[in-house]
Each structure stands twice: as structure tokens, then as C-alpha cells.
Design an enzyme around this catalytic site. Structure first.
Site, mmCIF file in Angstrom:
data_model
loop_
_atom_site.group_PDB
_atom_site.id
_atom_site.type_symbol
_atom_site.label_atom_id
_atom_site.label_comp_id
_atom_site.label_asym_id
_atom_site.label_seq_id
_atom_site.Cartn_x
_atom_site.Cartn_y
_atom_site.Cartn_z
ATOM 1 N N LYS A 78 0.826 -1.207 0.000
ATOM 2 C CA LYS A 78 0.000 0.000 0.000
ATOM 3 C C LYS A 78 0.862 1.260 0.000
ATOM 4 C CE LYS A 78 -4.073 -1.924 -0.089
ATOM 5 N NZ LYS A 78 -3.699 -3.340 -0.184
ATOM 6 N N ILE A 79 0.204 2.401 -0.079
ATOM 7 C CA ILE A 79 0.935 3.658 -0.253
ATOM 8 C C ILE A 79 1.773 3.987 0.983
ATOM 9 C CG2 ILE A 79 -0.968 5.135 0.512
ATOM 10 C CD1 ILE A 79 -0.106 6.992 -1.900
#
Length: 382
Positions: A192-193
Site C-alpha cells: 500500500k501507499i
């Protein structure tokens, strides 16, 4: 100098301060499960999301499971969810014995279509069944149109529970992703970011909701000097060490969002001139985090299929991935009804997720673009 090092789709990227927070956790001996870093991480997540209360857990799937349970989802109920999503958004409803009903996305946002949601809810209610929750997915970092979905849900007193696993750092009408749901779930998985190595978050403005979620996430231990249990809980709590990593990542979120958006813009500028190439649109009501850059290929115009391009990239040691396969096409959900489906099916057939990690260099991006450009018109050249 030329390199053939592996280019991954979305690898973790440490900002530099994570190890310092981990050292603090080790020095304090708060290793697991709880400790000051976890409390600080949750406070930071509350400031980020705008929700007054949150609990950090082991995964986004765990957050969705807890949220659905606390919304009273159980056997005989129907949970309405996006079909274009990851299975972790869907499976918790089955853990609780509920039935699913999928809803297609719209072509303008790739998120749950409010008109189709209205059709689905009406059909379910006409069967005399209860819609226990609506779970739209913020796809690839783009928020669903919460207000339009709430216009369907609110008059019927159906809770909107946002799967914001992919949209940390995105905004909806100036507020953080997930802001309009009765609760929202986020993911900090390694791809994920921002990441805690593995982890998730459940957030809400309802203090009692989060207090009970926290209790359930810690095996539902009741307040007593001994171990007392009046209900079954789960081992879902995030560890203090994982939260320490998250503190360093939170500090980098704004930078990471800007970089992901810059990578998207780079690809679009480098590849949009190719025939049959387009990219995921951005909804006018918000700003996506562009967690992954998603390219669409018209095979007839481009001269090669997305799978041909994926294999060509893989031959050059570059990871890419098809768009999520819609849930209504998954063998495990073959008997689950879906309202619509054509839009998500088309996106699955034509979409390809390109390497989007924030540590990518321009040389890395150029490697990717060179392979894709070389595939254009391949069939016509034969």
C-alpha cells in the site's frame, strides 16, 4: 548504466525515520501487543482521517470484519458490495454468515455506481430481506461518491461502511477518504501507499463503536483481574513495533501521494500518444492517491492485448498486474447475484496496473515505457 534489476509493482518504501521509532519501541520494551507507539499511531491516524476514534489492527480485512460485526451483520442479512475489488473487502461478510450482493462500478469513476446500488437495494428489499450494510471500495486510491451512495442508503437507514483500504491519503470533497461512512477501513499492507509491514485501521466518529472494536480485537477480554470472556473475540490487534513503522510512514504520506501522482502523470505523458491507450480517470469530486497507475488498452487499436504486454514486461523483469478480477466472476462467488457487471468486466479485460512504487527512478519508468511502446502495433507488424 543499464540494469535489469527487478522492478516491482508497489514495494514498501521507507522514508528514513521508521527505524528510529522502532528503536524507541525496543528501548521501552513495548514490543507487542500494545505500547506508546501504537497509541501515537492511532492518534495520528485520527488526525489524518478526520474520524474522532480509530483502532489499529492486523489487516484491512480484520478491520472490515470487526466493522461488519459491530454493524450487526449476521446470517440471513445481505451485504451489498463493489464487485470490482479485492476479496478481502468481501470475505468478512461470509465470516459472519451473511449473503452478498455485488454492484458494478460506473465508467466515470470505476467505483460503485449509485444508480445500480439503488436498483440492487430495491430488489433485495422486494424479497423481504434486510440490507445490513453497503460496502463500496475506493478503487486504486479513488474515493467512491459517498454523497451519492448515501442518498440511497440514508432514507432506508442502511449504514455505509467504506472500504478505504487503497485510498489512504486520497480526498473526497476536501476531506480524507472514508470521511462520510459510519465507519471506514484502511490497509497498511506491504504494497500500500504507506505500510506497517502488515496492518489495518478501523475508524469512526462513534466512540462506543471503536471501543468495542478494540475489545473484540484483543480476544474480547472483559475488565477483570483474571481472563473473563462473555463473547468471542479475535487476535486482531496491531503490534507496537508495527505501529512504530507506521509512525515513520505517516510522516511521509504527503510526499508519497505527490510522488504516486507524479508517476501517473509521467506514464500518461509518455504513453497516451500510443493508439488505444488510456488511463484511469479521476473523479471531479476529489483527488485520488494514484496508489497504482492503471492503463487501459484497446487491443484492436494498440495491436496487442494487456496479457501480451504483461508477459513482455515480465520478460524484462518488470512486474505488472491485471485489474482486479470482478468478484461476480470469481468461482467462489459464482452463485452471488450482481447488479450490472459489464463495466467491471470490460475494465478487467482491458486494464493493466503498472509499477507505481514511490522509489521508482525516471530510468525505471523509462524501462517500463520502452517495453510498452515496443508492443504497440505488434500484431500489425507481423
Amino acid at each position: 548504466m543499464a540494469t535489469n534489476d527487478r522492478i516491482y509493482l508497489s514495494p514498501p518504501h521507507m522514508g528514513g525515520s521508521e527505524l528510529g521509532f522502532v528503536h524507541q519501541a525496543f528501548e521501552s520494551n513495548f514490543i507487542a501487543p500494545l505500547g506508546p507507539q501504537l497509541a501515537e499511531f492511532e492518534a495520528g491516524c485520527s488526525r489524518l482521517t478526520g474520524h474522532a476514534h480509530c483502532v489499529a489492527v492486523s489487516s484491512g480485512t480484520a478491520a472490515i470484519h470487526l466493522g461488519l460485526r459491530l454493524l450487526g451483520v449476521g446470517p440471513g442479512d445481505v451485504v451489498v458490495a463493489s464487485t470490482l475489488t479485492f476479496i478481502g473487502s468481501i470475505s468478512p461478510a461470509t465470516f459472519l454468515g451473511a449473503d452478498l450482493h455485488f454492484v458494478d462500478c460506473d465508467a466515470a469513476t470505476w467505483t460503485m455506481d449509485p444508480a445500480l446500488l439503488a436498483d440492487a437495494v430495491a430488489a433485495i428489499r422486494a424479497q423481504g430481506r434486510r440490507v445490513a450494510a453497503v460496502v463500496p471500495t475506493d478503487l486504486y486510491g479513488q474515493c467512491a461518491d459517498y454523497d451519492a451512495l448515501l442518498a440511497v442508503c440514508d432514507p432506508l437507514d442502511v449504514p455505509l461502511f467504506v472500504d478505504a483500504a487503497e485510498s489512504v491519503g486520497a480526498t473526497y470533497k476536501g476531506r480524507h477518504a472514508g470521511c462520510r461512512g459510519v465507519a471506514s477501513a484502511y490497509s497498511f499492507n506491504g504494497n500500500k501507499i504507506i505500510t506497517t509491514g502488515g496492518g489495518g485501521l478501523l475508524s469512526s466518529d462513534d466512540k462506543a463503536f471503536i471501543t468495542e472494536a478494540r475489545r473484540l480485537s484483543q480476544q474480547a477480554r472483559d475488565p477483570a483481574p483474571h481472563y473473563e470472556h462473555t463473547t468471542i473475540g479475535y487476535n486482531y490487534r496491531m503490534s507496537n513495533v508495527a505501529a512504530a513503522i507506521g509512525l515513520g510512514q505517516l510522516a511521509m504520506l504527503e510526499t508519497f501521494v505527490a510522488r504516486r501522482r507524479g508517476i501517473f502523470d509521467w506514464y500518461r505523458e509518455a504513453l497516451s500518444h500510443l493508439p488505444g491507450v488510456s488511463f484511469m480517470p479521476e473523479a471531479a469530486y476529489g483527488q485520488g492517491n494514484r496508489w497504482l497507475t492503471v492503463m487501459l488498452l484497446d487491443e484492436a487499436a494498440f495491436g496487442a492485448a494487456p496479457e501480451d504486454v504483461r508477459l513482455a514486461l515480465e520478460a524484462e523483469n518488470i512486474e505488472s498486474r491485471p485489474v482486479w478480477k470482478p468478484m461476480h466472476l470469481q468461482p467462489v462467488f459464482r452463485d452471488v447475484p450482481c447488479t450490472g457487471g459489464q463495466v467491471s468486466e470490460d475494465l478487467f479485460l482491458r486494464g493493466l496496473c503498472l509499477p507505481s512504487g514511490t522509489a521508482l527512478t525516471e530510468a525505471d519508468l523509462t524501462r517500463v515505457a520502452r517495453v510498452i511502446s515496443g508492443m504497440a502495433g505488434r500484431e500489425r507488424k507481423r
